[in-house]
Scaffold this motif. Structure first.
Motif, PDB file in Angstrom:
ATOM      1  N   LYS A 182      48.946  55.363  40.151  1.00  0.00           N
ATOM      2  CA  LYS A 182      50.139  56.007  40.712  1.00  0.00           C
ATOM      3  C   LYS A 182      51.349  55.083  40.666  1.00  0.00           C
ATOM      4  N   GLU A 183      51.109  53.805  40.960  1.00  0.00           N
ATOM      5  CA  GLU A 183      52.209  52.827  40.964  1.00  0.00           C
ATOM      6  C   GLU A 183      52.760  52.586  39.560  1.00  0.00           C
ATOM      7  N   ASN A 184      51.922  52.824  38.555  1.00  0.00           N
ATOM      8  CA  ASN A 184      52.335  52.561  37.169  1.00  0.00           C
ATOM      9  C   ASN A 184      52.201  53.811  36.303  1.00  0.00           C
ATOM     10  N   ILE A 185      52.476  54.944  36.923  1.00  0.00           N
ATOM     11  CA  ILE A 185      52.232  56.212  36.235  1.00  0.00           C
ATOM     12  C   ILE A 185      53.078  56.367  34.971  1.00  0.00           C
ATOM     13  N   SER A 186      54.224  55.739  34.916  1.00  0.00           N
ATOM     14  CA  SER A 186      55.082  55.828  33.730  1.00  0.00           C
ATOM     15  C   SER A 186      54.424  55.184  32.506  1.00  0.00           C
ATOM     16  N   ILE A 187      53.535  54.230  32.750  1.00  0.00           N
ATOM     17  CA  ILE A 187      52.823  53.573  31.650  1.00  0.00           C
ATOM     18  C   ILE A 187      51.606  54.396  31.221  1.00  0.00           C
ATOM     19  N   PHE A 188      50.958  55.019  32.197  1.00  0.00           N
ATOM     20  CA  PHE A 188      49.684  55.698  31.919  1.00  0.00           C
ATOM     21  C   PHE A 188      49.816  57.164  31.553  1.00  0.00           C
ATOM     22  N   ASN A 189      50.930  57.803  31.897  1.00  0.00           N
ATOM     23  CA  ASN A 189      50.969  59.270  31.831  1.00  0.00           C
ATOM     24  C   ASN A 189      50.857  59.836  30.413  1.00  0.00           C
ATOM     25  N   LYS A 190      51.029  59.001  29.389  1.00  0.00           N
ATOM     26  CA  LYS A 190      50.846  59.486  28.024  1.00  0.00           C
ATOM     27  C   LYS A 190      49.364  59.565  27.643  1.00  0.00           C
ATOM     28  N   ILE A 191      48.535  58.882  28.427  1.00  0.00           N
ATOM     29  CA  ILE A 191      47.092  58.859  28.149  1.00  0.00           C
ATOM     30  C   ILE A 191      46.347  59.818  29.066  1.00  0.00           C
ATOM     31  N   TYR A 192      46.588  59.708  30.375  1.00  0.00           N
ATOM     32  CA  TYR A 192      45.887  60.540  31.349  1.00  0.00           C
ATOM     33  C   TYR A 192      46.875  61.149  32.333  1.00  0.00           C
ATOM     34  N   SER A 193      46.517  62.342  32.818  1.00  0.00           N
ATOM     35  CA  SER A 193      47.309  62.965  33.874  1.00  0.00           C
ATOM     36  C   SER A 193      46.811  62.451  35.225  1.00  0.00           C
ATOM     37  N   LEU A 194      47.633  62.600  36.270  1.00  0.00           N
ATOM     38  CA  LEU A 194      47.240  62.187  37.620  1.00  0.00           C
ATOM     39  C   LEU A 194      45.990  62.951  38.069  1.00  0.00           C
ATOM     40  N   LYS A 195      45.903  64.229  37.690  1.00  0.00           N
ATOM     41  CA  LYS A 195      44.748  65.030  38.096  1.00  0.00           C
ATOM     42  C   LYS A 195      43.452  64.474  37.514  1.00  0.00           C
ATOM     43  N   GLU A 196      43.504  64.029  36.256  1.00  0.00           N
ATOM     44  CA  GLU A 196      42.306  63.462  35.614  1.00  0.00           C
ATOM     45  C   GLU A 196      41.834  62.203  36.342  1.00  0.00           C
ATOM     46  N   ILE A 197      42.784  61.357  36.729  1.00  0.00           N
ATOM     47  CA  ILE A 197      42.434  60.105  37.400  1.00  0.00           C
ATOM     48  C   ILE A 197      42.009  60.361  38.849  1.00  0.00           C
ATOM     49  N   GLU A 198      42.594  61.360  39.474  1.00  0.00           N
ATOM     50  CA  GLU A 198      42.148  61.720  40.828  1.00  0.00           C
ATOM     51  C   GLU A 198      40.694  62.183  40.808  1.00  0.00           C
ATOM     52  N   ASN A 199      40.298  62.904  39.756  1.00  0.00           N
ATOM     53  CA  ASN A 199      38.914  63.365  39.618  1.00  0.00           C
ATOM     54  C   ASN A 199      37.960  62.208  39.337  1.00  0.00           C
ATOM     55  N   ASN A 200      38.430  61.227  38.571  1.00  0.00           N
ATOM     56  CA  ASN A 200      37.580  60.086  38.211  1.00  0.00           C
ATOM     57  C   ASN A 200      38.456  58.863  37.950  1.00  0.00           C
ATOM     58  N   PRO A 201      38.786  58.091  38.986  1.00  0.00           N
ATOM     59  CA  PRO A 201      39.666  56.928  38.817  1.00  0.00           C
ATOM     60  C   PRO A 201      39.122  55.887  37.847  1.00  0.00           C
ATOM     61  N   PHE A 202      37.796  55.804  37.697  1.00  0.00           N
ATOM     62  CA  PHE A 202      37.215  54.818  36.779  1.00  0.00           C
ATOM     63  C   PHE A 202      37.559  55.105  35.319  1.00  0.00           C
ATOM     64  N   LYS A 203      38.058  56.300  35.057  1.00  0.00           N
ATOM     65  CA  LYS A 203      38.429  56.686  33.695  1.00  0.00           C
ATOM     66  C   LYS A 203      39.522  55.776  33.140  1.00  0.00           C
ATOM     67  N   ILE A 204      40.310  55.196  34.034  1.00  0.00           N
ATOM     68  CA  ILE A 204      41.387  54.296  33.616  1.00  0.00           C
ATOM     69  C   ILE A 204      40.842  53.089  32.844  1.00  0.00           C
ATOM     70  N   LEU A 205      39.601  52.712  33.151  1.00  0.00           N
ATOM     71  CA  LEU A 205      38.993  51.552  32.500  1.00  0.00           C
ATOM     72  C   LEU A 205      38.554  51.846  31.068  1.00  0.00           C
ATOM     73  N   GLU A 206      38.564  53.113  30.671  1.00  0.00           N
ATOM     74  CA  GLU A 206      38.151  53.491  29.318  1.00  0.00           C
ATOM     75  C   GLU A 206      39.308  53.495  28.325  1.00  0.00           C
TER      76      GLU A 206
END
Length: 426
Positions: A182-206
């Motif tokens: 959430k703090e760095n959503i501008s960097i991540f939002n092209k890869i994953y949506s907030l909803k995807e990470i809310e469902n599985n935060p560990f997905k960020i590590l992939e």
């Protein structure tokens, strides 16, 4: 109309099936030597089993589920650990017992087929229940290390290992990852949506994007920062044992299994010769899964070999020829005259009764003798038995050793049997 196989379903030709059998025989003998016992369970399971074991995991959306004729919700198994644990609970194997089990068979996931990844895929799984100490981790890692060494793939694979800690630690780290996103959503939002990470935060590590990965490495706490002193000591003991037994490894704090019931140690053997570094074998601890499925609280650890990938990686490194050439004691029985076919069957059955390890084919064709011999050479037969003549009390049989360019005449089935006993490993 020509009928084709379904998307994501794979046929295995004769050459690949040779490799399948070769690898299966290797791993089976190793599993037996480590005291693992084979079990089998159905391809179809109650959908509730996977709803409980996988709950909000992305895998839930990939399961082939449907209602049967009695309106029961059933599913094709997407993985084996849940089924194996259901089997153990249902058959009372967890009541004060320690069990080491293995299984093999097809799994099914409705996902987009990718490189060496299909909708029907095969897994060889091993599971150990009731072992609480570190020795079972070592045993399983040694087992797989020895298997990969035995098939001469070890130098092409890298063992990546990580430690997730307890469910409480996983939950804390999960909240941290969500906040970091959430703090760095501008960097991540092209890869994953907030909803995807809310469902599985560990997905960020992939994430594989190199720019984002560098940002994460430099700015994000890794899971080891959340582990207890006891967890860190346990993990270090495992690493020291790997070092002692000369098992190469790489600690990867971004390693996270796709199935979320794991806690404690997790690991993957990855094939680094491809750009995508695909996993061929993965596993870990799951000490809370049994209770989740209605059993007693039982420690568990296991792994699964992606059989389709293993075969493909083996072919890349070793090819087909070496395996076919390793097939010993392959015999072609040829008749010089078609009227001797009955005798060819009699000879072949006597040889088969001697040993099931021998492979005996009878050539029924009316083609020339030279063509039959060339066929035997081309198809990696070790010996040719040519039946030249049959008399009332004896026969004339020529035994040709293709590999050593030797030949010998014998005059009865008994003499053929004596030759086999002396010259072939049966």
């Amino acid at each position: 109309m020509k009928i084709y196989s379904l998307k994501g379903m794979k046929d295995y030709n004769i050459e690949k099936s040779y490799i399948w059998s070769y690898l299966f025989d290797k791993i089976k003998s190793i599993l037996v030597s480590y005291g693992f016992e084979f079990i089998n369970f159905p391809i179809l399971e109650n959908t509730l089993l996977f709803n409980k074991s996988l709950n909000n995991n992305i895998l839930i959306n990939q399961i082939y589920s449907f209602l049967d004729k009695n309106s029961r919700n059933i599913s094709l198994r997407p993985e084996g650990t849940s089924c194996c644990l259901r089997f153990a609970i249902e058959n009372g194997l967890l009541r004060g017992q320690k069990k080491k089990l293995w299984y093999f068979g097809p799994m099914f996931r409705y996902e987009n087929p990718q490189l060496y990844r299909y909708r029907e895929f095969y897994q060889l799984g091993i599971e150990a229940f009731g072992f609480n100490d570190i020795n079972i981790e070592l045993e399983i890692l040694l087992l797989m290390n020895n298997f990969f060494k035995d098939i001469d793939l070890l130098k092409k694979l890298v063992l990546e290992i990580n430690f997730l800690g307890s469910i409480e630690i996983k939950n804390k780290y999960s909240k941290y990852l969500l906040n970091f996103f959430k703090e760095n959503i501008s960097i991540f939002n092209k890869i994953y949506s907030l909803k995807e990470i809310e469902n599985n935060p560990f997905k960020i590590l992939e994430i594989k994007n190199e720019y984002i990965l560098d940002f994460m490495i430099n700015n994000m706490y890794k899971i080891d920062s959340f582990l207890t002193i006891k967890d860190k000591e346990y993990f270090n003991k495992i690493l020291n044992l790997l070092f002692f037994f000369k098992i190469p490894y790489k600690v990867n704090y971004f390693l996270i299994r796709g199935i979320n019931y794991y806690d404690g140690i997790i690991f993957e053997w990855k094939y680094y010769e491809l750009k995508s570094k695909l996993s061929v074998c993965s596993g870990g601890r799951y000490n809370n899964l049994s209770k989740k499925l209605g059993g007693i609280l039982t420690s568990g650890i296991g792994l699964a070999i992606g059989w389709d990938r293993l075969i493909e990686f083996f072919i890349i490194e070793k090819g087909y020829k070496n395996i076919k050439n390793n097939i010993k004691n392959k015999i072609l029985v040829i008749v010089n005259n078609i009227k001797y076919i009955k005798y060819a069957f009699l000879l072949s059955e006597n040889i088969r009764n001697l040993s099931i390890k021998l492979i005996i084919n009878i050539d029924y064709s009316i083609s020339s003798l030279n063509k039959k011999i060339n066929y035997a050479i081309k198809n990696n037969f070790s010996y040719i038995f040519i039946i030249y003549k049959i008399y009332e009390n004896k026969s004339i049989i020529l035994i040709k050793d293709i590999n050593n360019f030797n030949q010998k005449y014998v005059y009865s089935i008994d003499e053929v049997i004596d030759f086999i006993k002396k010259n072939m490993k049966i």
